[in-house]
Design a protein around this motif. Structure first.
Motif: not given
Length: 766
Positions: A637-664
């Motif tokens: 049900d995502m909007p039809a892909a247009g030339p300026d629409v991208l699919d974003l995925m969220t991810l964690r860094s190597n320096d965090q666990f869930n919402t806890t950020v240990y560093g940058y």
């Protein structure tokens, strides 16, 4: 935070990078010596279970049975820094809301119970007795159905059992937890497919598997201790085939920090033998391609008189629905499969050939499969793939969902669930002499909907950082303040304390690593790992303050303040001796917790029975079910892909666990000093006339007229599939619409968010 620096990292997972990172955080948290000694007791018999991920605890632990992220979690909890009443006197809540997640938690451990004062806009010290007296009055005045009792995945089995019982005796099944945000499609999908809501593998299966199939799971950051059995598997010749949009270092190369030879020679083990960069949300199509190739190979083998590819004896005896599933796979054309998965037919046939060759295969997956609109169907597609060759219910094979928080699976086992059908309510009714509510409770998304429309009036958070973890950050924070009561049981300050209700309390609790001294003496607690084994845990350090209390004690006092006396529940006795709670757990779940107190410290853990592992299928058909998906698209049900629409995925860094950020410092991705990042494919950057290092705004493409935008993200050219982009969780949760969730499990679809990029911003990310 240092000046942002983007520089490619060429090292392996583990190795000297891990050692340096560990030394840095132990020093920063002011425990370089005591922290190192503490880690020697982590995941060890008689010691404490890691407060980070839920990966399996071996019967014969390594000398250093902890990983970089597990060590960071220990250092973060056992810091010498303190968030005292003096700190709250110096800062208003309005001011603190402008601080970053990292800055808030970096202040250290909470030391006193606190109550929000609206006149001064500050949290002020309150006695435990006064806190529970007012919380009790507020909850008794509310309709129980308007109260949410949330639990993070760190609470012990004992605390979780008490908390679930409290909620039901109070009058609701509103028990959402962190499973709702990550692996609920596992619970829903596996239950329908194989009759149990958890995986089928044990740790020893890793010793004999010939092949590991990885889908959407970053082992290097989210369960690094798994790299040890994977490294051993590679050394004995097992293959590892990975499907993941990003090339994660932990699935490429690993240097064992416990090996002097590897550390001195800087050698490493190649982990993946095939690495397929599937598009975000393309796993459903990719697995369909694997199944289609296997079915074709099986027919070709039959026609040629060769050994069959599929396990027909298993399929005949143990499965239901193969013909319909086979027809679905046959009907899918290779061009459509390639287009949606982002992989070629040759890629998928090569992976299918490796699977066909292996005697025993383990299918491992994470939130890359679950956090989609069709996440449940995608999980069931992986089950379909495993069933084709009989890789469920025998040694060296099975389904392995990698859970996040250290007891997120266990708390569901002992009653933290909004689904009454998953809880033995008849037994609980007889055991405690009350009538438990039988109606469906609120899951995470429904709780958010209730907060937004005003039907939820109070929120109790047993750990976690709910406000930061949920989607639709802007509208949700505005609605959150309209609640009458918010109570947070926590170890550190976070944003959920600062976005609060009219009446708000922070109740500081002991961490798992601390000695828990009660009337019955020093206490132990327990939890369940990802492989369905229960483990005991004992604290080893002095509590951070004489004013903090244990989670079981807090739940018991809450229950006493709210509920009428019940002669069958002695909350004080439970709070004084957790063995009595474990006896109660065993009485409620006799088949799962036989001899619980006597066996909770068994090497390798007390094993929960797994019927599907024995090929006993507790499904409606009495067999393992092939489930036919609606199509190839995990997010149709995502909007039809247009030339300026991208699919974003969220991810964690190597320096965090869930919402806890240990560093940058996201070391593996080469990002240091910032989290305001948007990873993009070079071809998309060129097509959209964007430059590496340019700052942009990112806005959600949706039809509900709600403005969702994050400003000032820095573009980083990265090896990610065309049409996809990625950024950090939880900062980009503002872009996820609350309605954008799994259709069956309601898990937020955080891996497939349609976005449009706007050039020119220099602002800071949310």
């Amino acid at each position: 935070m240092s000046e942002p620096k983007i520089e490619a990292y060429d090292g392996p997972a583990g190795g000297w990078g891990s050692a340096r990172s560990l030394a840095e955080i132990l020093t920063r948290e002011e425990i370089p010596v005591t922290g190192a000694a503490m880690l020697m007791k982590q995941n060890k018999p008689g010691g404490f279970m890691c407060v980070s991920c839920a990966w399996s605890k071996p019967a014969k632990p390594l000398a250093f049975e902890y990983c970089e992220n597990g060590a960071k979690a220990t250092a973060w909890e056992q810091t010498r820094k303190r968030t005292t009443p003096a700190f709250f006197a110096e800062h208003t809540v309005t001011e603190l809301r402008g601080w970053s997640d990292y800055a808030l938690e970096e202040q250290g451990r909470l030391t006193h119970p606190m109550r929000y004062d609206p006149v001064s806009d500050r949290y002020e010290t309150v006695s435990w007795a006064d806190a529970f007296a007012e919380i009790g009055r507020e909850l008794r005045a509310l309709d129980p159905k308007s109260v949410v009792c949330y639990a993070s995945g760190r609470a012990s089995l004992e605390t979780s059992y008490m908390y679930a019982l409290f909620a039901r005796m109070y009058g609701n099944n509103n028990l959402p937890d962190s499973s709702n945000m990550c692996h609920e499609p596992t619970s829903v999908g596996l239950k329908a497919s194989i009759g149990q809501a958890v995986g089928t593998t044990r740790l020893e299966d890793f010793e004999t598997a010939d092949l590991f199939l990885f889908f959407g799971q970053n082992v290097g950051s989210n369960a690094p201790r798994m790299l040890h059995p994977l490294q051993e598997a590679r050394r004995r010749g097992a293959a590892i085939v990975t499907f993941n949009p990003l090339r994660e270092r932990g699935l490429e190369r690993f240097t064992d920090p416990q090996s002097p030879v590897e550390m001195l020679t800087r050698s490493s083990t190649r982990i993946s033998t095939q690495y397929h960069q599937v598009k975000a949300g393309g796993d459903l199509a990719a697995i369909t391609g694997l199944c289609k190739a296997l079915l074709a190979a099986d027919r070709a083998a039959e026609a040629a008189g060769r050994a069959r590819v599929l396990d027909h004896a298993f399929l005949e005896e143990h499965t239901h629905g193969l013909d319909a599933f086979g027809a679905f796979c046959d009907a899918q054309g290779w061009p459509a499969i390639a287009r949606r998965s982002g992989l070629t037919r040759a890629d998928l046939e090569a992976a299918a050939a490796a699977y066909a060759k292996a005697r025993s295969t383990i299918g491992i997956y994470g939130m890359g499969l679950t956090q989609h609109r069709k996440g449940t169907e995608t999980v069931q597609m992986l089950v379909n793939l495993m069933l084709l060759r009989g890789n469920v219910g025998r040694p060296g094979a099975g389904i392995c969902p990698v859970r996040g928080h250290s007891n997120v699976q266990g708390q569901r086992t002992v009653g933290i669930s909004e689904k009454p059908e998953l809880v033995p309510l008849d037994r609980i009714a007889a055991q405690y002499g009350f009538a438990p509510p039988r109606d469906q409770g609120l899951n995470t998304v429904e709780a958010c909907e209730g907060i937004r429309d005003g039907t939820v009036r109070a929120f109790i958070g047993l750990g976690g950082n709910f406000v930061r973890a949920i989607p639709d950050t802007g509208p949700m924070e505005a609605a959150w303040r309209r609640q009458r009561l918010t109570v947070q049981v926590s170890t550190k300050l976070n944003r959920s304390h600062l976005v609060h209700g009219e009446v708000s309390y922070i109740l500081p609790c002991l961490g798992r690593i601390e000695v828990d001294e009660q009337a019955g003496g020093p206490q132990a607690v327990s939890m369940e790992d990802s492989t369905s084994c229960f483990h005991g845990s004992k604290g080893v350090t002095k509590p951070v303050s004489e004013h903090v209390r244990s989670e079981p004690w807090i739940v018991a006092e809450l229950a006493k303040a709210v509920l009428p006396p019940n002669p069958k529940v002695d909350w004080d006795a439970w709070a004084g001796d957790y063995a009595k709670v474990r006896d109660a757990i065993e009485a409620t779940y006799p088949d799962l917790f036989k001899d619980f107190n006597a066996r909770m410290f068994d090497p390798g853990g007390l094993r929960k029975p797994l019927k599907a592992r024995e090929r006993k299928w507790e499904t409606e058909t009495g067999k393992a079910n092939f489930v036919v998906p609606a199509g190839l698209d995990a997010d149709p049900d995502m909007p039809a892909a247009g030339p300026d629409v991208l699919d974003l995925m969220t991810l964690r860094s190597n320096d965090q666990f869930n919402t806890t950020v240990y560093g940058y410092h996201d070391r593996f991705r080469g990002v240091k000093g910032t989290r305001s990042i948007l990873f993009m494919n070079a071809a998309d950057m060129e097509r959209l006339h964007l430059a590496d290092g340019e700052h942009v705004d990112v806005a959600t493409v949706a039809s509900d007229e709600v403005v969702r935008v994050v400003k000032g993200l820095r573009i980083v050219r990265y090896d990610i599939p065309v049409g996809n982009c990625a950024g950090y969780y939880p900062e980009l949760n503002v872009l996820i619409p609350l309605w954008h969730h799994d259709e069956q499990a309601k898990t937020p679809a955080a891996k497939a968010i349609p976005v449009r990029i706007v050039k020119g911003s220099q602002g800071a990310a949310a």
